[in-house]
Design a protein around this motif. Sequence first.
Motif, PDB file in Angstrom:
ATOM      1  N   GLU A  81       0.831  -1.206   0.000  1.00 40.79           N
ATOM      2  CA  GLU A  81       0.000   0.000   0.000  1.00 40.79           C
ATOM      3  C   GLU A  81       0.869   1.261   0.000  1.00 40.79           C
ATOM      4  OE1 GLU A  81      -3.380   2.459   0.073  1.00 40.79           O
ATOM      5  OE2 GLU A  81      -3.084   0.377  -0.499  1.00 40.79           O
ATOM      6  N   VAL A  82       1.909   1.265   0.805  1.00 41.06           N
ATOM      7  CA  VAL A  82       2.811   2.418   0.842  1.00 41.06           C
ATOM      8  C   VAL A  82       3.517   2.562  -0.502  1.00 41.06           C
ATOM      9  CG1 VAL A  82       4.912   3.344   1.908  1.00 41.06           C
ATOM     10  CG2 VAL A  82       3.127   2.345   3.336  1.00 41.06           C
ATOM     11  N   GLN A  83       3.943   1.466  -1.079  1.00 42.37           N
ATOM     12  CA  GLN A  83       4.610   1.520  -2.382  1.00 42.37           C
ATOM     13  C   GLN A  83       3.657   2.034  -3.458  1.00 42.37           C
ATOM     14  OE1 GLN A  83       6.219  -2.387  -3.021  1.00 42.37           O
ATOM     15  NE2 GLN A  83       7.665  -2.205  -1.319  1.00 42.37           N
ATOM     16  N   ARG A  84       2.402   1.575  -3.437  1.00 41.04           N
ATOM     17  CA  ARG A  84       1.418   2.030  -4.423  1.00 41.04           C
ATOM     18  C   ARG A  84       1.175   3.530  -4.285  1.00 41.04           C
ATOM     19  NH1 ARG A  84      -3.633   3.438  -4.497  1.00 41.04           N
ATOM     20  NH2 ARG A  84      -4.031   2.866  -2.343  1.00 41.04           N
ATOM     21  N   ARG A  85       0.990   3.983  -3.045  1.00 42.07           N
ATOM     22  CA  ARG A  85       0.754   5.413  -2.826  1.00 42.07           C
ATOM     23  C   ARG A  85       1.969   6.246  -3.224  1.00 42.07           C
ATOM     24  NH1 ARG A  85      -2.799   6.490   2.561  1.00 42.07           N
ATOM     25  NH2 ARG A  85      -4.554   5.179   1.990  1.00 42.07           N
ATOM     26  N   GLY A  86       3.147   5.712  -2.977  1.00 45.32           N
ATOM     27  CA  GLY A  86       4.364   6.411  -3.386  1.00 45.32           C
ATOM     28  C   GLY A  86       4.439   6.570  -4.894  1.00 45.32           C
ATOM     29  N   ARG A  87       4.103   5.509  -5.628  1.00 44.81           N
ATOM     30  CA  ARG A  87       4.105   5.591  -7.095  1.00 44.81           C
ATOM     31  C   ARG A  87       3.063   6.595  -7.583  1.00 44.81           C
ATOM     32  NH1 ARG A  87       4.932   0.045  -6.558  1.00 44.81           N
ATOM     33  NH2 ARG A  87       2.719  -0.392  -6.806  1.00 44.81           N
ATOM     34  N   GLU A  88       1.872   6.569  -6.970  1.00 50.87           N
ATOM     35  CA  GLU A  88       0.826   7.524  -7.358  1.00 50.87           C
ATOM     36  C   GLU A  88       1.280   8.958  -7.102  1.00 50.87           C
ATOM     37  OE1 GLU A  88      -2.702   6.511  -5.231  1.00 50.87           O
ATOM     38  OE2 GLU A  88      -3.096   4.719  -6.447  1.00 50.87           O
ATOM     39  N   TRP A  89       1.906   9.175  -5.963  1.00 51.22           N
ATOM     40  CA  TRP A  89       2.376  10.515  -5.637  1.00 51.22           C
ATOM     41  C   TRP A  89       3.429  10.970  -6.644  1.00 51.22           C
ATOM     42  CZ3 TRP A  89       7.165  12.475  -4.107  1.00 51.22           C
ATOM     43  CH2 TRP A  89       7.145  13.786  -3.649  1.00 51.22           C
ATOM     44  N   LEU A  90       4.358  10.080  -6.976  1.00 50.20           N
ATOM     45  CA  LEU A  90       5.389  10.447  -7.943  1.00 50.20           C
ATOM     46  C   LEU A  90       4.778  10.756  -9.309  1.00 50.20           C
ATOM     47  CD1 LEU A  90       8.259   7.979  -7.031  1.00 50.20           C
ATOM     48  CD2 LEU A  90       8.252  10.457  -6.768  1.00 50.20           C
ATOM     49  N   ARG A  91       3.787   9.964  -9.720  1.00 48.10           N
ATOM     50  CA  ARG A  91       3.114  10.248 -10.993  1.00 48.10           C
ATOM     51  C   ARG A  91       2.425  11.607 -10.941  1.00 48.10           C
ATOM     52  NH1 ARG A  91      -0.060   5.532 -10.850  1.00 48.10           N
ATOM     53  NH2 ARG A  91       1.483   3.925 -10.643  1.00 48.10           N
ATOM     54  N   SER A  92       1.763  11.893  -9.834  1.00 48.48           N
ATOM     55  CA  SER A  92       1.060  13.161  -9.679  1.00 48.48           C
ATOM     56  C   SER A  92       2.035  14.333  -9.717  1.00 48.48           C
ATOM     57  CB  SER A  92       0.292  13.162  -8.358  1.00 48.48           C
ATOM     58  OG  SER A  92      -0.224  14.430  -8.083  1.00 48.48           O
ATOM     59  N   VAL A  93       3.118  14.213  -8.992  1.00 49.36           N
ATOM     60  CA  VAL A  93       4.123  15.274  -8.980  1.00 49.36           C
ATOM     61  C   VAL A  93       4.736  15.410 -10.366  1.00 49.36           C
ATOM     62  CG1 VAL A  93       6.389  15.913  -8.066  1.00 49.36           C
ATOM     63  CG2 VAL A  93       4.612  15.113  -6.530  1.00 49.36           C
ATOM     64  N   GLY A  94       4.966  14.296 -11.022  1.00 47.92           N
ATOM     65  CA  GLY A  94       5.528  14.337 -12.372  1.00 47.92           C
ATOM     66  C   GLY A  94       4.614  15.068 -13.341  1.00 47.92           C
ATOM     67  N   ARG A  95       3.300  14.824 -13.249  1.00 42.41           N
ATOM     68  CA  ARG A  95       2.346  15.521 -14.123  1.00 42.41           C
ATOM     69  C   ARG A  95       2.363  17.015 -13.842  1.00 42.41           C
ATOM     70  NH1 ARG A  95      -1.042  10.897 -13.230  1.00 42.41           N
ATOM     71  NH2 ARG A  95      -1.970  11.934 -11.454  1.00 42.41           N
ATOM     72  N   ARG A  96       2.358  17.369 -12.564  1.00 42.30           N
ATOM     73  CA  ARG A  96       2.365  18.796 -12.206  1.00 42.30           C
ATOM     74  C   ARG A  96       3.651  19.465 -12.673  1.00 42.30           C
ATOM     75  NH1 ARG A  96       0.537  17.876  -6.146  1.00 42.30           N
ATOM     76  NH2 ARG A  96      -1.554  17.146  -6.550  1.00 42.30           N
ATOM     77  N   ALA A  97       4.759  18.787 -12.476  1.00 44.30           N
ATOM     78  CA  ALA A  97       6.038  19.365 -12.896  1.00 44.30           C
ATOM     79  C   ALA A  97       6.066  19.516 -14.408  1.00 44.30           C
ATOM     80  CB  ALA A  97       7.190  18.491 -12.425  1.00 44.30           C
ATOM     81  N   HIS A  98       5.584  18.516 -15.121  1.00 42.74           N
ATOM     82  CA  HIS A  98       5.564  18.580 -16.582  1.00 42.74           C
ATOM     83  C   HIS A  98       4.642  19.702 -17.047  1.00 42.74           C
ATOM     84  CE1 HIS A  98       5.956  17.212 -20.668  1.00 42.74           C
ATOM     85  NE2 HIS A  98       4.633  17.195 -20.786  1.00 42.74           N
ATOM     86  N   LYS A  99       3.479  19.802 -16.407  1.00 41.39           N
ATOM     87  CA  LYS A  99       2.517  20.836 -16.781  1.00 41.39           C
ATOM     88  C   LYS A  99       3.077  22.225 -16.497  1.00 41.39           C
ATOM     89  CE  LYS A  99      -2.345  21.981 -16.258  1.00 41.39           C
ATOM     90  NZ  LYS A  99      -3.596  21.645 -15.590  1.00 41.39           N
ATOM     91  N   SER A 100       3.766  22.386 -15.373  1.00 41.21           N
ATOM     92  CA  SER A 100       4.288  23.709 -15.028  1.00 41.21           C
ATOM     93  C   SER A 100       5.459  24.100 -15.924  1.00 41.21           C
ATOM     94  CB  SER A 100       4.713  23.757 -13.563  1.00 41.21           C
ATOM     95  OG  SER A 100       5.855  22.966 -13.365  1.00 41.21           O
ATOM     96  N   LEU A 101       6.139  23.120 -16.513  1.00 44.15           N
ATOM     97  CA  LEU A 101       7.259  23.426 -17.391  1.00 44.15           C
ATOM     98  C   LEU A 101       6.828  23.618 -18.844  1.00 44.15           C
ATOM     99  CD1 LEU A 101       9.917  20.947 -15.978  1.00 44.15           C
ATOM    100  CD2 LEU A 101       9.779  23.411 -15.619  1.00 44.15           C
ATOM    101  N   SER A 102       5.597  23.231 -19.160  1.00 44.49           N
ATOM    102  CA  SER A 102       5.113  23.371 -20.531  1.00 44.49           C
ATOM    103  C   SER A 102       4.866  24.841 -20.841  1.00 44.49           C
ATOM    104  CB  SER A 102       3.804  22.606 -20.718  1.00 44.49           C
ATOM    105  OG  SER A 102       3.994  21.248 -20.474  1.00 44.49           O
ATOM    106  N   PRO A 103       5.236  25.252 -22.047  1.00 46.09           N
ATOM    107  CA  PRO A 103       4.952  26.652 -22.405  1.00 46.09           C
ATOM    108  C   PRO A 103       3.447  26.859 -22.527  1.00 46.09           C
ATOM    109  CG  PRO A 103       5.913  25.466 -24.256  1.00 46.09           C
ATOM    110  CD  PRO A 103       5.910  24.536 -23.098  1.00 46.09           C
ATOM    111  N   GLN A 104       3.003  27.997 -22.100  1.00 48.65           N
ATOM    112  CA  GLN A 104       1.580  28.304 -22.169  1.00 48.65           C
ATOM    113  C   GLN A 104       1.379  29.479 -23.110  1.00 48.65           C
ATOM    114  OE1 GLN A 104       0.405  29.072 -18.158  1.00 48.65           O
ATOM    115  NE2 GLN A 104       0.505  26.927 -17.562  1.00 48.65           N
ATOM    116  N   LYS A 105       0.240  29.451 -23.785  1.00 48.16           N
ATOM    117  CA  LYS A 105      -0.079  30.575 -24.652  1.00 48.16           C
ATOM    118  C   LYS A 105      -0.386  31.775 -23.781  1.00 48.16           C
ATOM    119  CE  LYS A 105      -2.032  28.121 -28.553  1.00 48.16           C
ATOM    120  NZ  LYS A 105      -3.219  27.972 -29.392  1.00 48.16           N
ATOM    121  N   ARG A 106       0.131  32.876 -24.196  1.00 44.33           N
ATOM    122  CA  ARG A 106      -0.160  34.103 -23.463  1.00 44.33           C
ATOM    123  C   ARG A 106      -1.335  34.791 -24.130  1.00 44.33           C
ATOM    124  NH1 ARG A 106       5.579  36.945 -22.031  1.00 44.33           N
ATOM    125  NH2 ARG A 106       6.380  35.237 -20.795  1.00 44.33           N
TER     126      ARG A 106
END
Length: 115
Positions: A81-106
């Motif tokens: 359970e801890v390992q599963r939650r850790g993977r989910e958290w890493l995926r979530s952080v990865g999505r946020r980091a990827h989204k925040s680094l993506s260029p956005q239209k102004r």
Amino acid sequence: MSESEFDQRWMAVALPFNLCFNFSRLSDQGPPFMRPFKYLVAVLLEANKPEHEPNGIINAIQEFMQNAQAFHQQRVFASPEVQRRGREWLRSVGRRAHKSLSPQKRSSTTESASY
């Protein structure tokens, strides 16, 4: 008490504790946190007890620390359970980091001025 006597007593108390207070840490976590270790050594030195009494206390603390470490390894590190939650958290952080680094239209903030 001379300095050499103090150093000998310090080493006699500190060396057995060194193993049970040697926690692994990541490289970005900073220096080891040795304050509890130093407090325990100081308390045992200040108690000024015969040599066998601090050894009994040291053994009890070592046993407690080993039991605590074994508990955490069993319940936390090996838990699916801890390992599963850790993977989910890493995926979530990865999505946020990827989204925040993506260029956005102004959106255009300047409008044409009409006179």
